[in-house]
Scaffold this motif. Structure first.
Motif, PDB file in Angstrom:
ATOM      1  N   THR A  74       0.875  -1.101   0.101  1.00 43.87           N
ATOM      2  CA  THR A  74       0.162  -0.010   0.155  1.00 43.87           C
ATOM      3  C   THR A  74       0.951   1.079   0.058  1.00 43.87           C
ATOM      4  OG1 THR A  74      -1.650  -1.296   1.484  1.00 43.87           O
ATOM      5  CG2 THR A  74      -2.012   1.144   1.085  1.00 43.87           C
ATOM      6  N   ARG A  75       0.657   2.021  -1.151  1.00 46.76           N
ATOM      7  CA  ARG A  75       1.728   3.373  -0.963  1.00 46.76           C
ATOM      8  C   ARG A  75       0.736   4.389  -0.660  1.00 46.76           C
ATOM      9  NH1 ARG A  75       5.196   6.941  -1.428  1.00 46.76           N
ATOM     10  NH2 ARG A  75       6.633   7.236  -3.123  1.00 46.76           N
ATOM     11  N   ARG A 102       4.267  -0.597 -12.506  1.00 49.18           N
ATOM     12  CA  ARG A 102       4.161  -1.032 -11.301  1.00 49.18           C
ATOM     13  C   ARG A 102       3.167  -0.896 -10.156  1.00 49.18           C
ATOM     14  NH1 ARG A 102       8.502   0.300  -7.780  1.00 49.18           N
ATOM     15  NH2 ARG A 102       8.860   2.356  -8.959  1.00 49.18           N
ATOM     16  N   LYS A 103       2.336   0.179 -10.859  1.00 46.28           N
ATOM     17  CA  LYS A 103       1.257   0.887  -9.898  1.00 46.28           C
ATOM     18  C   LYS A 103      -0.030   0.212 -10.324  1.00 46.28           C
ATOM     19  CE  LYS A 103       2.420   4.700 -11.660  1.00 46.28           C
ATOM     20  NZ  LYS A 103       2.494   6.024 -12.302  1.00 46.28           N
ATOM     21  N   ARG A 147      10.524  -2.197  -6.996  1.00 46.93           N
ATOM     22  CA  ARG A 147      11.449  -2.071  -8.424  1.00 46.93           C
ATOM     23  C   ARG A 147      11.916  -3.410  -8.441  1.00 46.93           C
ATOM     24  NH1 ARG A 147      12.298   3.698  -8.987  1.00 46.93           N
ATOM     25  NH2 ARG A 147      11.945   4.506  -6.866  1.00 46.93           N
TER      26      ARG A 147
HETATM   27  C1  CO8 Z   1      -0.365 -10.894   3.851  1.00 46.20           C
HETATM   28  C2  CO8 Z   1      -0.291  -9.574   3.437  1.00 46.20           C
HETATM   29  C3  CO8 Z   1      -1.368  -8.756   3.846  1.00 46.20           C
HETATM   30  C4  CO8 Z   1      -1.485  -7.499   3.182  1.00 46.20           C
HETATM   31  C5  CO8 Z   1      -2.182  -6.133   4.024  1.00 46.20           C
HETATM   32  C6  CO8 Z   1      -2.504  -4.749   3.333  1.00 46.20           C
HETATM   33  C7  CO8 Z   1      -1.192  -4.314   2.440  1.00 46.20           C
HETATM   34  C8  CO8 Z   1      -0.385  -3.473   3.378  1.00 46.20           C
HETATM   35  O1  CO8 Z   1      -0.683  -2.957   4.727  1.00 46.20           O
HETATM   36  S1  CO8 Z   1       1.261  -3.395   2.880  1.00 46.20           S
HETATM   37  C9  CO8 Z   1       2.055  -2.298   4.513  1.00 46.20           C
HETATM   38  C10 CO8 Z   1       1.914  -0.871   4.361  1.00 46.20           C
HETATM   39  N1  CO8 Z   1       2.741  -0.305   3.130  1.00 46.20           N
HETATM   40  C11 CO8 Z   1       3.850  -0.316   3.252  1.00 46.20           C
HETATM   41  O2  CO8 Z   1       4.941  -0.676   4.038  1.00 46.20           O
HETATM   42  C12 CO8 Z   1       4.709   0.253   2.217  1.00 46.20           C
HETATM   43  C13 CO8 Z   1       5.786   1.265   2.450  1.00 46.20           C
HETATM   44  N2  CO8 Z   1       6.279   2.061   1.169  1.00 46.20           N
HETATM   45  C14 CO8 Z   1       7.317   1.310   0.545  1.00 46.20           C
HETATM   46  O3  CO8 Z   1       7.904   0.351   0.687  1.00 46.20           O
HETATM   47  C15 CO8 Z   1       7.798   1.910  -1.024  1.00 46.20           C
HETATM   48  O4  CO8 Z   1       7.289   3.321  -0.846  1.00 46.20           O
HETATM   49  C16 CO8 Z   1       7.090   1.370  -2.172  1.00 46.20           C
HETATM   50  C17 CO8 Z   1       7.787  -0.256  -2.473  1.00 46.20           C
HETATM   51  C18 CO8 Z   1       5.674   0.916  -2.080  1.00 46.20           C
HETATM   52  C19 CO8 Z   1       7.195   2.051  -3.378  1.00 46.20           C
HETATM   53  O5  CO8 Z   1       8.585   2.489  -3.477  1.00 46.20           O
HETATM   54  P1  CO8 Z   1       9.328   3.040  -4.743  1.00 46.20           P
HETATM   55  O6  CO8 Z   1       9.501   2.169  -5.862  1.00 46.20           O
HETATM   56  O7  CO8 Z   1      10.376   3.805  -4.333  1.00 46.20           O
HETATM   57  O8  CO8 Z   1       8.178   4.173  -5.106  1.00 46.20           O
HETATM   58  P2  CO8 Z   1       8.260   5.430  -5.973  1.00 46.20           P
HETATM   59  O9  CO8 Z   1       9.015   5.340  -7.104  1.00 46.20           O
HETATM   60  O10 CO8 Z   1       8.166   6.446  -5.163  1.00 46.20           O
HETATM   61  O11 CO8 Z   1       6.595   5.155  -6.532  1.00 46.20           O
HETATM   62  C20 CO8 Z   1       6.275   4.306  -7.304  1.00 46.20           C
HETATM   63  C21 CO8 Z   1       5.090   5.230  -8.414  1.00 46.20           C
HETATM   64  O12 CO8 Z   1       4.387   5.436  -7.583  1.00 46.20           O
HETATM   65  C22 CO8 Z   1       3.871   6.775  -7.896  1.00 46.20           C
HETATM   66  N3  CO8 Z   1       3.230   7.422  -6.657  1.00 46.20           N
HETATM   67  C23 CO8 Z   1       3.838   7.396  -5.495  1.00 46.20           C
HETATM   68  N4  CO8 Z   1       2.947   7.712  -4.608  1.00 46.20           N
HETATM   69  C24 CO8 Z   1       1.668   8.335  -5.623  1.00 46.20           C
HETATM   70  C25 CO8 Z   1       0.582   8.683  -5.232  1.00 46.20           C
HETATM   71  N5  CO8 Z   1       0.055   9.123  -3.700  1.00 46.20           N
HETATM   72  N6  CO8 Z   1      -0.550   8.910  -5.891  1.00 46.20           N
HETATM   73  C26 CO8 Z   1      -0.133   8.698  -7.486  1.00 46.20           C
HETATM   74  N7  CO8 Z   1       1.211   8.047  -7.879  1.00 46.20           N
HETATM   75  C27 CO8 Z   1       2.117   8.025  -6.816  1.00 46.20           C
HETATM   76  C28 CO8 Z   1       5.226   7.703  -8.195  1.00 46.20           C
HETATM   77  O13 CO8 Z   1       5.288   8.810  -8.787  1.00 46.20           O
HETATM   78  C29 CO8 Z   1       5.809   6.407  -9.198  1.00 46.20           C
HETATM   79  O14 CO8 Z   1       5.421   6.606 -10.200  1.00 46.20           O
HETATM   80  P3  CO8 Z   1       6.235   5.972 -11.628  1.00 46.20           P
HETATM   81  O15 CO8 Z   1       6.877   4.870 -11.536  1.00 46.20           O
HETATM   82  O16 CO8 Z   1       5.442   6.236 -12.916  1.00 46.20           O
HETATM   83  O17 CO8 Z   1       7.481   7.235 -11.634  1.00 46.20           O
END
Ligand code: CO8
Length: 204
Positions: free
Chosen positions: A146-147, A175-176, A201
């Motif tokens: 989740t982002r 990736r989104k 990534r």
């Molecule tokens: C068994 C499992 C149960 C699952 C339970 C439910 C799910 C969860 O709870 S998951 C836990 C909570 N979330 C986390 O811990 C995530 C923490 N964050 C991270 O690890 C990283 O930010 C991660 C891996 C998600 C992404 O990192 P990274 O690859 O560096 O992201 P980043 O490059 O900044 O963004 C990726 C793309 O999204 C876009 N983006 C980022 N934020 C937004 C936004 N708010 N709106 C629109 N686009 C966005 C960026 O512009 C980028 O786009 P493009 O690739 O086109 O340039």
């Protein structure tokens, strides 16, 4: 946890104990005095019986969350705070996939209460995060996190009423993955959510 193995009887005991914890957590919030003592005594008696005589749990359902071997080959336990039968924080939920749509149902008790009679808004977000993540996961081969998650609280979400959470993917862009959904009580949409899930990534 590589040496974590467990008999079916012990898995059943673990899940029975988690259910006891769930009942105690609720009872602590709506009972006092003798009523509370009665509940505690009854649950302690049940735990003693289960420990001393494994046949006490013979008629229980098969354990739903025994330790399991992960795709990477290590043994682990489902710790999920929404779905794991073994985690007392998790309410009991059902999850069904119907094509692209994921539906989850549950009824929340007092440990999830925020304002009187209403579910805590943060826990509503947990439920939506989970159902939307399932919708996303069903469309991808890779993991994603989740982002961002935007929650809109339209109506009070009631405690003690069956809730239906629905999630669907709205767009995939590399990736989104974008997803949206809602929580209903009966036919009333109480909470809406939309968010972005991002796969890590690829390593270069
Ligand atoms: C068994 C499992 C149960 C699952 C339970 C439910 C799910 C969860 O709870 S998951 C836990 C909570 N979330 C986390 O811990 C995530 C923490 N964050 C991270 O690890 C990283 O930010 C991660 C891996 C998600 C992404 O990192 P990274 O690859 O560096 O992201 P980043 O490059 O900044 O963004 C990726 C793309 O999204 C876009 N983006 C980022 N934020 C937004 C936004 N708010 N709106 C629109 N686009 C966005 C960026 O512009 C980028 O786009 P493009 O690739 O086109 O340039």
């Amino acid at each position: 946890m590589s040496d974590l193995v467990e008999s079916r009887a012990d898995s059943t005991l673990a899940e029975f104990t988690a259910d006891v914890c769930r009942r105690l957590a609720s009872g602590l919030l709506d009972r006092t005095g003798d009523d509370l003592r009665d509940l505690v005594a009854q649950e302690v008696d049940g735990l003693r019986a289960a420990l001393s005589d494994p046949s006490f749990l013979d008629t229980a359902d098969a354990p739903s969350d025994p330790p399991f071997v992960s795709p990477k080959g290590y043994t682990t336990i489902n710790t999920n705070p929404v779905t794991s039968r073994r985690n007392p924080l998790a309410p009991l939920v059902t999850i069904e996939h119907d094509g692209d749509v994921v539906e989850m149902t549950t009824t929340l008790s007092l440990p999830y209460q925020g304002p009187r009679g209403r579910v805590h808004g943060g826990y509503a977000a947990v439920l939506l995060d989970h159902v939307l993540w399932h919708a996303v996961r069903s469309r991808l081969d890779s993991v994603s996190f989740t982002r961002s998650l935007t929650i809109t609280y339209e109506q009070a979400l009631p405690i003690g009423t069956e809730l239906t959470m629905t999630g669907r993917v709205t767009e995939i862009d590399g990736r989104k993955t974008f997803a949206a959904g809602e929580i209903k009580a009966g036919d009333v949409v109480c909470v809406r959510g939309e968010g972005l899930w991002v796969s890590p990534r690829p390593r270069t």
